[in-house]
Design a protein around this motif. Sequence first.
Motif, short mmCIF file in Angstrom:
data_model
loop_
_atom_site.label_atom_id
_atom_site.label_comp_id
_atom_site.label_asym_id
_atom_site.label_seq_id
_atom_site.Cartn_x
_atom_site.Cartn_y
_atom_site.Cartn_z
N CYS A 1 0.46 1.42 -4.39
CA CYS A 1 0.73 0.60 -3.21
C CYS A 1 1.48 -0.69 -3.58
O CYS A 1 2.40 -1.10 -2.88
CB CYS A 1 -0.58 0.25 -2.49
SG CYS A 1 -1.39 1.66 -1.71
N GLN A 2 1.07 -1.32 -4.68
CA GLN A 2 1.76 -2.53 -5.14
C GLN A 2 3.23 -2.24 -5.43
O GLN A 2 4.11 -3.00 -5.03
CB GLN A 2 1.08 -3.06 -6.41
CG GLN A 2 -0.23 -3.76 -6.18
CD GLN A 2 -0.87 -4.24 -7.48
OE1 GLN A 2 -0.55 -3.75 -8.56
NE2 GLN A 2 -1.78 -5.19 -7.38
N GLU A 3 3.48 -1.13 -6.11
CA GLU A 3 4.84 -0.76 -6.46
C GLU A 3 5.67 -0.43 -5.22
O GLU A 3 6.91 -0.51 -5.26
CB GLU A 3 4.83 0.43 -7.42
CG GLU A 3 4.25 0.08 -8.79
CD GLU A 3 4.02 1.30 -9.66
OE1 GLU A 3 4.08 2.43 -9.13
OE2 GLU A 3 3.77 1.13 -10.87
N ASN A 4 5.00 -0.10 -4.12
CA ASN A 4 5.68 0.24 -2.88
C ASN A 4 5.88 -0.97 -1.96
O ASN A 4 6.43 -0.84 -0.88
CB ASN A 4 4.89 1.34 -2.16
CG ASN A 4 5.65 1.93 -0.99
OD1 ASN A 4 5.26 1.73 0.16
ND2 ASN A 4 6.74 2.64 -1.26
N GLY A 5 5.44 -2.14 -2.40
CA GLY A 5 5.68 -3.35 -1.61
C GLY A 5 4.47 -3.92 -0.89
O GLY A 5 4.58 -4.95 -0.21
N TRP A 6 3.31 -3.29 -1.03
CA TRP A 6 2.10 -3.80 -0.41
C TRP A 6 1.49 -4.90 -1.27
O TRP A 6 1.59 -4.86 -2.50
CB TRP A 6 1.07 -2.69 -0.23
CG TRP A 6 1.38 -1.74 0.88
CD1 TRP A 6 2.17 -0.63 0.82
CD2 TRP A 6 0.90 -1.83 2.22
NE1 TRP A 6 2.22 -0.01 2.04
CE2 TRP A 6 1.44 -0.73 2.92
CE3 TRP A 6 0.06 -2.71 2.90
CZ2 TRP A 6 1.18 -0.50 4.27
CZ3 TRP A 6 -0.20 -2.49 4.23
CH2 TRP A 6 0.35 -1.40 4.91
N LYS A 7 0.85 -5.86 -0.64
CA LYS A 7 0.04 -6.84 -1.36
C LYS A 7 -1.36 -6.23 -1.48
O LYS A 7 -2.23 -6.43 -0.63
CB LYS A 7 0.00 -8.18 -0.61
CG LYS A 7 -0.65 -9.30 -1.40
CD LYS A 7 -0.59 -10.63 -0.64
CE LYS A 7 -1.23 -11.75 -1.47
NZ LYS A 7 -1.20 -13.03 -0.71
N ALA A 8 -1.54 -5.44 -2.53
CA ALA A 8 -2.71 -4.57 -2.63
C ALA A 8 -3.77 -5.11 -3.58
O ALA A 8 -3.45 -5.66 -4.65
CB ALA A 8 -2.28 -3.17 -3.06
N TYR A 9 -5.02 -4.91 -3.19
CA TYR A 9 -6.18 -5.33 -3.98
C TYR A 9 -7.13 -4.15 -4.11
O TYR A 9 -7.15 -3.24 -3.28
CB TYR A 9 -6.92 -6.48 -3.29
CG TYR A 9 -6.13 -7.76 -3.16
CD1 TYR A 9 -6.35 -8.83 -4.01
CD2 TYR A 9 -5.16 -7.90 -2.16
CE1 TYR A 9 -5.64 -10.02 -3.89
CE2 TYR A 9 -4.43 -9.07 -2.02
CZ TYR A 9 -4.68 -10.12 -2.89
OH TYR A 9 -3.94 -11.30 -2.76
N GLY A 10 -7.97 -4.20 -5.14
CA GLY A 10 -9.00 -3.18 -5.33
C GLY A 10 -10.36 -3.81 -5.48
O GLY A 10 -10.49 -4.98 -5.87
#
Length: 275
Positions: A98-107
């Motif tokens: 998701c990060q690589e796709n442009g999302w500001k992603a957290y886990g």
Amino acid sequence: MVVKDHAISKESFIICACKNCQLWFTNPRPDEKNIAKYYNGENYISHQNKNKGITDFIYRTVRKYTLRQKLSQINSRSKHKGKLLDYGCGLGNFVKVCQENGWKAYGMEPNEQAAQIAKNQTKINLIKDLTALETEKKFDVITLFHVLEHIHQLNKTVKVLLSKLKKRGLLFIAVPNRESQDAAYFKENWAALDVPRHLYHFNETSMKYLAEKNDCRITEILPMTFDSYYVSLLSHQYSGSDNNYLKALKSGYLSNKAAKKNNNYSSLLFIIKKK
């Protein structure tokens, strides 16, 4: 139903049913302090980062495809790539995609071993726990892929997650479906029962009950077709069958074929919105 933990402890556990909401639950179950040992085994693939055989290889090969599939499902239903939380992120593979796709992603990952790999190797943004989550700004998307069935404080966790979801945000929850054909075929050897790690065992009715209880509605129910093959493979192994791989292909295919009539696939992805 009495079910054996085939993956790690070899202990047996009882599954009970709630007459009100049709939720099945593992009872008695290890408490939060003692559950960790049931995840710390070489056979629990989602918390391991090593290939140890053909079954592991198949799991990781299929995972590469399903990660992209999950991302596509989210992107097609989101107006913009905003803030995303993957609760129970395991090794962090989906967060990274998701990060690589442009999302500001957290886990978020409760298991310390898996969280350490996610932090050190996958190098994703990790939120430590629910207390830390409460200080975060709200998310556009929250995902729980095969996680809800593992959560001890189910009602509390769902309430906190919904409180951190934007008004028009989307909640994606994927769970094994105990009414699938492969579940009926393998019975107590159905690998997706996965006691005692799976504390709850859902069907569509119990998921709708949970959503309505939390003032939400299910907008879509999508199939997760690859799950039937992998679950069938493990189930045949647990049953002591020969020619596991050929039998798994047949069982998985027949389960998916039957599900076309009633949507009772081996696993279901529920897309949920606040009312």
